[in-house]
Design an enzyme around this catalytic site. Structure first.
Site, PDB file in Angstrom:
ATOM      1  N   HIS A 114       0.899  -1.133  -0.026  1.00 46.11           N
ATOM      2  CA  HIS A 114      -0.093  -0.127   0.094  1.00 46.11           C
ATOM      3  C   HIS A 114       0.845   1.337  -0.092  1.00 46.11           C
ATOM      4  CE1 HIS A 114      -3.085  -2.732   1.031  1.00 46.11           C
ATOM      5  NE2 HIS A 114      -2.623  -2.989   2.173  1.00 46.11           N
ATOM      6  N   HIS A 140      -6.563  -4.300  -1.558  1.00 48.02           N
ATOM      7  CA  HIS A 140      -5.911  -5.574  -1.606  1.00 48.02           C
ATOM      8  C   HIS A 140      -6.117  -6.250  -3.025  1.00 48.02           C
ATOM      9  CE1 HIS A 140      -6.815  -4.619   2.563  1.00 48.02           C
ATOM     10  NE2 HIS A 140      -5.290  -4.924   2.732  1.00 48.02           N
TER      11      HIS A 140
END
Lengths: 356, 212
Positions: free
Chosen positions: A57, A219
């Site tokens: 991320h 994700h």
């Protein structure tokens, strides 16, 4: 597709070593257990701010370690929460004597690992409070699910709580402030392509040129709905409309109660964002979206906000919360009050954000 | 009777099954999760296999405790705390002895299952590993009460577990990352349910091997 990858098993470690080499004046990387901490930690007398989550991320969270934001970040494997031993050791390393705030995104793995870590840290005599981030309006029927996911508002909480800690706020006040920012934040994302984790090298889902995934997480998982691709402005309209149409939202979570020394169920409600509100607007690329495209998204977002009577007081456009090499965008609006605005503007020195 | 060596053999068999089925578990997780269930569990169990010989001293409880703590420290995600808690709670129930009588073995498993349900705050029907573990535990306990052999009790538990695993397919996920998919979570077997079945199946194969 080729990529800058030597070995999937050392991907996270090598990336962090590069981060530390590039930003040696700001942060250090500790190995075994793995965590990233401020170069000058522990800062005596200051509440320690600790966050963490799966890797992939970037710049979240390690890129936000530094003065005015996080004292430590615990990176897990790709899209996998960190383990309790990482969190416990990081918490002890940054403890300035006035307690630690955990900022945790609402995913079952993150919640479990941070709860286990909090129990272990408390057993060693440290005070811990937790802010759970759950701002993703794509998750509707939260009564029977894990609840909303934590996405873009995490950046606002890490900045505002980090600056509050610099300003000398105590742990209960920082915890309350972090929960307030969470209640004021709403996000929604959209993917034009999937992402390919280093371990498999394969896209996690297939999308044709004519389709987009609406309401994605961070994700690489599919969104809540697959819809036909339309023009950029129409896609942004749909995103903003679903953010603003989202009504008051009530969630139940399990918060630590110092009095009873146990977790108690708490219920919190936030209010919809609407006319007259002042907001922080974040437009985050998902990792492989050109900056030029992000500004086309911001242009449409800004026009929408004017039309809806919402004033964008501050903004950030760029890669903030990403999903490896996904093409897509995450839009976050956070209602600001004077206190939050002042803390957002306070100086910050991290790898990814610097101002003031 | 379940002795310490059998418990160790069970752990080795489960680790082997995870390694063999790594791709399958990850494939299930790609459909409704984030494509790492097999990879994460395999990372943890490879570490367990590396250390197993260091845990020779001490009884069943010590062995299971070390397995649980190793999984908690190496797996991450949701499966690390869940499987870790299973073994830590089973360790507490097993105690320091070198063997368990049949009723104690059932109780060991049962305590582990309760730990998983509490840690994940999952209930039956949420489309998680609890949907396999709870009915399998109930079948094991019931068989033990009837006075069947341990091998027979575990075999019945495995049969129930296989059906329960397949029954997670049509369910709507209510916990974990699959829950965000809503209706789109239907039609896919839960990866945690599949690995939970492997855990029981590994125990069955270990006990059968001893008997034959």
């Amino acid at each position: 597709m080729n990529r800058f990858l030597n070995d999937p098993d050392t991907f996270v470690k090598e990336s962090l070593e590069g981060l530390a080499a590039a930003h040696g004046k700001v942060l250090r990387v500790h190995q075994d257990p793995l965590y990233v901490h401020r170069v000058d930690s522990p800062v005596s007398g200051k509440v320690g701010i600790l966050s963490g989550g799966g890797s992939g991320h970037e710049p979240l969270h390690a890129g936000f370690v530094g003065r005015g934001m996080l004292d430590a970040a615990c990176p897990g494997e790709i899209f996998t929460s960190p383990t309790p031993d990482q969190i416990v050791e990081a918490a002890k390393a940054i403890d300035g004597g006035n307690g630690i705030l955990f900022i945790v995104k609402n995913y079952s793995g993150d919640i479990m690992n941070f709860e286990m870590a909090a129990d272990l840290v408390r057993a060693e005599g440290l005070r811990v409070q937790t802010v759970v981030v759950d701002d993703d309006v794509a998750v509707k029927d939260s009564t029977y699910t894990q609840g909303r996911r934590g996405t873009g508002t995490t950046v606002a909480i890490e900045k505002i709580c980090g600056s509050a800690a610099e300003a000398g706020y105590d742990l209960p006040n920082i915890g309350a402030l972090g929960r307030r920012v969470n209640l004021h934040g709403r996000s929604i994302g959209l993917a034009l392509s999937s992402c390919s984790p280093p371990a498999t090298g394969r896209p996690m889902f297939a999308l044709s040129e004519k389709e987009v995934e609406f309401g994605i997480g961070i994700h690489g998982e599919p969104g809540v709905e697959r819809v036909s691709a339309v023009s950029s402005d129409e896609m942004v309209s749909r995103l903003v409309e679903s953010l603003l149409a989202d009504q008051d939202y009530t969630r139940k979570s399990h918060a630590w109660d110092d009095g009873s020394e146990s977790r108690v169920e708490v219920e919190e409600t936030d209010q919809a964002i609407g006319e007259g509100d002042r907001v922080l607007a974040l437009v985050s690329g998902m990792g492989a979206t050109p900056l030029a495209e992000l500004y086309i998204v911001y242009r449409a977002l800004a026009e929408h906000c004017v039309g809806a009577g919402i004033r964008i007081e501050r903004n950030l456009v760029g890669n903030l919360v990403t999903s490896l090499d996904m093409r897509g965008v995450l839009i976050t609006l956070v209602k600001l009050d004077e206190e939050m605005l002042g803390l957002w503007d306070a100086p910050v020195r991290t790898a990814a954000l610097q101002w003031g | 009777m379940l002795c310490r060596d059998q418990v160790e053999a069970w752990i080795r068999a489960f680790a082997g099954a995870i390694a063999d089925q790594k791709e399958y578990l990850t494939q299930l997780d790609t459909a409704i999760g984030d494509a790492d269930h097999g990879t994460n569990l395999d990372r943890g169990f490879r570490k367990v296999l590396e250390r197993l010989d260091d845990w020779r001293q001490g009884g069943i409880g010590k062995l299971l405790q070390e397995v649980g703590m190793t999984l908690i420290a190496t797996v991450g995600g949701a499966s690390g705390p869940l499987y870790g808690t299973f073994f830590v709670r089973a360790a507490a129930a097993a105690g320091s002895g070198e063997s368990l009588i049949d009723a104690e073995a059932a109780e060991m498993f049962s305590q582990g299952v309760d730990g998983v349900a509490q840690r994940g705050r999952a209930e039956l029907g949420d489309k998680t590993m609890v949907d396999v573990l709870v009915p399998a535990r109930d079948a094991w306990m019931a068989a033990t009460k009837e006075g069947t052999s341990l091998a027979e009790a575990v075999e019945r538990a495995v049969g129930v577990a296989a059906e329960a695993r397949d029954a997670t397919g049509p369910m709507l996920a209510r916990r974990g990352r699959a829950s965000y998919l809503g209706e789109r979570s239907r039609g896919h077997i839960d990866p945690g349910a599949a690995s939970a079945h492997l855990m029981l199946q590994s125990l069955m194969l270990t006990i059968e091997r001893e008997d034959s």
